[in-house]
Design a protein around this motif. Structure first.
Motif, short mmCIF file in Angstrom:
data_model
loop_
_atom_site.label_atom_id
_atom_site.label_comp_id
_atom_site.label_asym_id
_atom_site.label_seq_id
_atom_site.Cartn_x
_atom_site.Cartn_y
_atom_site.Cartn_z
N HIS A 150 2.67 -13.64 8.75
CA HIS A 150 2.20 -14.44 7.56
C HIS A 150 1.56 -13.35 6.93
CE1 HIS A 150 0.42 -17.42 5.29
NE2 HIS A 150 -0.96 -17.07 5.38
N GLU A 151 0.46 -12.43 7.49
CA GLU A 151 -0.34 -11.73 6.76
C GLU A 151 0.68 -10.53 6.31
OE1 GLU A 151 -4.06 -8.38 7.45
OE2 GLU A 151 -3.09 -9.44 9.25
N PHE A 152 1.84 -10.08 6.86
CA PHE A 152 2.53 -9.12 6.22
C PHE A 152 3.49 -9.64 5.06
CE2 PHE A 152 6.89 -7.37 5.97
CZ PHE A 152 6.64 -6.05 5.49
N LEU A 153 3.99 -10.79 5.07
CA LEU A 153 4.59 -11.37 4.03
C LEU A 153 3.86 -11.68 2.86
CD1 LEU A 153 7.36 -13.68 5.87
CD2 LEU A 153 7.65 -11.68 5.00
N THR A 154 2.56 -12.12 3.22
CA THR A 154 1.53 -12.43 2.17
C THR A 154 1.10 -11.20 1.23
OG1 THR A 154 0.72 -14.39 3.28
CG2 THR A 154 -0.73 -13.27 1.36
N ALA A 155 1.09 -9.87 2.04
CA ALA A 155 0.89 -8.96 1.60
C ALA A 155 1.85 -8.18 0.56
CB ALA A 155 0.20 -7.59 2.77
N ILE A 156 3.09 -8.18 1.06
CA ILE A 156 4.11 -7.60 0.41
C ILE A 156 4.70 -8.54 -0.71
CG2 ILE A 156 5.97 -8.01 1.99
CD1 ILE A 156 6.79 -5.01 1.66
N GLY A 157 4.88 -9.96 -0.45
CA GLY A 157 5.80 -10.80 -1.24
C GLY A 157 5.44 -10.71 -2.63
N ASP A 158 6.69 -10.51 -3.54
CA ASP A 158 6.65 -10.40 -5.01
C ASP A 158 5.34 -9.58 -5.40
OD1 ASP A 158 8.84 -11.98 -4.76
OD2 ASP A 158 7.78 -13.75 -4.74
N LYS A 159 5.08 -8.52 -4.76
CA LYS A 159 4.01 -7.91 -5.49
C LYS A 159 4.34 -6.43 -5.88
CE LYS A 159 0.69 -10.46 -3.81
NZ LYS A 159 0.24 -10.51 -2.15
N THR A 160 3.51 -5.73 -6.95
CA THR A 160 3.73 -4.40 -7.41
C THR A 160 2.77 -3.41 -6.66
OG1 THR A 160 4.66 -5.53 -9.21
CG2 THR A 160 3.91 -3.07 -9.29
N PHE A 161 3.19 -2.28 -6.39
CA PHE A 161 2.17 -1.38 -5.63
C PHE A 161 2.47 0.02 -6.35
CE2 PHE A 161 3.44 -4.64 -2.53
CZ PHE A 161 2.18 -4.80 -1.80
N LYS A 162 1.71 0.78 -6.14
CA LYS A 162 1.71 1.99 -6.51
C LYS A 162 1.98 2.94 -5.27
CE LYS A 162 -2.07 4.36 -7.39
NZ LYS A 162 -3.51 4.75 -8.23
N TYR A 163 3.05 3.78 -4.94
CA TYR A 163 3.29 4.22 -3.63
C TYR A 163 3.27 5.71 -3.84
CZ TYR A 163 7.93 6.14 -4.99
OH TYR A 163 9.11 6.73 -5.55
N ASP A 164 3.07 6.53 -2.45
CA ASP A 164 3.43 7.76 -2.30
C ASP A 164 3.99 8.02 -1.25
OD1 ASP A 164 1.23 8.07 -0.67
OD2 ASP A 164 -0.08 8.75 -2.09
N VAL A 165 4.44 9.25 -0.73
CA VAL A 165 4.94 9.67 0.60
C VAL A 165 4.09 10.85 0.91
CG1 VAL A 165 7.21 10.36 1.78
CG2 VAL A 165 7.11 8.67 0.18
N ALA A 166 3.58 10.84 1.99
CA ALA A 166 2.54 11.91 2.53
C ALA A 166 2.54 12.01 3.94
CB ALA A 166 1.24 11.63 1.94
N ASP A 167 2.79 13.40 4.72
CA ASP A 167 2.78 13.34 6.06
C ASP A 167 3.78 12.28 6.79
OD1 ASP A 167 0.93 15.54 5.55
OD2 ASP A 167 -0.69 14.33 5.87
N GLN A 168 4.87 12.31 6.12
CA GLN A 168 5.94 11.47 6.83
C GLN A 168 5.37 9.78 6.70
OE1 GLN A 168 7.30 13.10 10.37
NE2 GLN A 168 8.27 14.83 9.36
N THR A 169 4.56 9.62 6.03
CA THR A 169 4.07 8.15 5.92
C THR A 169 4.47 7.56 4.40
OG1 THR A 169 1.95 8.42 5.21
CG2 THR A 169 2.21 8.37 7.38
N LEU A 170 4.84 6.31 4.41
CA LEU A 170 5.06 5.59 2.96
C LEU A 170 3.92 4.81 2.90
CD1 LEU A 170 6.84 4.64 0.60
CD2 LEU A 170 7.78 3.06 2.03
N ASN A 171 3.22 5.10 1.68
CA ASN A 171 1.90 4.37 1.65
C ASN A 171 1.95 3.51 0.18
OD1 ASN A 171 0.56 5.95 3.79
ND2 ASN A 171 1.00 7.68 2.16
#
Length: 233
Positions: A195-216
């Motif tokens: 529930h927490e994950f789907l609420t956090a990600i669902g139909d949202k817009t994020f700024k992203y970057d890739v650093a030290d083999q992580t997707l943020n």
């Protein structure tokens, strides 16, 4: 009496010279050799940023360079070999580099072939497992996602269920849309995580970057979701 005064003055003079000499040694610049890579990379300092990539004398691989080199005019597409004066700073703020860098000499500047591989190409090649959500580390989390670059689809595990949907990407923005999932019964712990994950990600817009083999994924300057790289199988 006079001799004692002379000795006292002499001692103070020697102490003053010692302090001045010690300060001069502490702030003396060290001449170092640096190789600057021809392309920049996404990195995370105080917040998301873009860093030069460097190698020093004993470097085995490229390292992020979070500071600036005074007098150096960097142009992407060129690999540089520099001689740089590095001086240790005093009273360093918490978010600043411990050193100041000043260009001494450009030893070599070579135009390199343009690398057309982007950070997003790297994202598409891997599975991304959830390792942090809303500031909380996720230990051995079953949550992961993968991206299909051709179909512009995203999918994975949200807990014990699968999720899927579409995405849009432009520059450093990533939007999720029309998210859905299966509806198997889960344990209370997985239900809460899902529930927490789907609420956090669902139909949202994020700024992203890739650093030290992580997707943020960020909203504003807040890191909402962090994923670690895993082999795509």
């Amino acid at each position: 009496m006079k001799n004692n005064m002379l000795k006292s003055i002499s001692s103070k003079f020697v102490l003053t010279l010692t302090l001045i000499f010690g300060m001069a040694l502490a702030t003396k610049a060290e001449l170092i050799r640096m190789v600057i890579k021809e392309d920049l990379a996404s990195c995370t300092g105080v917040g998301p940023m873009t860093c030069m990539q460097v190698k020093y004398k004993n470097s085995k691989s490229w390292e992020f360079f979070y500071s600036q080199i005074s007098g150096f005019n960097y142009k992407p597409g060129y690999r540089y070999v520099l001689l740089v004066d590095r001086t240790k700073r005093t009273n360093v703020p918490a978010d600043a580099s411990a050193y100041e860098y000043k260009l001494k000499k450009v030893v070599k500047k070579v135009k390199m072939k343009v690398n057309t591989t982007t950070a997003w190409d790297f994202v598409l090649k891997h599975k991304w497992k959830l390792i942090q959500m809303n500031g909380v580390t996720q230990t051995a989390s079953p949550v992961y996602m993968t991206f299909d670059g051709e179909k512009k689809r995203v999918g994975g595990k949200s807990g014990c269920n699968s999720f899927f949907g579409g995405y849009n990407k432009s520059d450093n923005q990533l939007s999720f849309k029309q998210m859905a999932g299966t509806m198997m019964a889960c344990s209370p712990e997985l239900n809460k995580l899902e529930h927490e994950f789907l609420t956090a990600i669902g139909d949202k817009t994020f700024k992203y970057d890739v650093a030290d083999q992580t997707l943020n994924l960020y909203q504003g300057n807040k890191l909402v979701l962090m994923f670690g790289m895993a082999p795509l199988k």
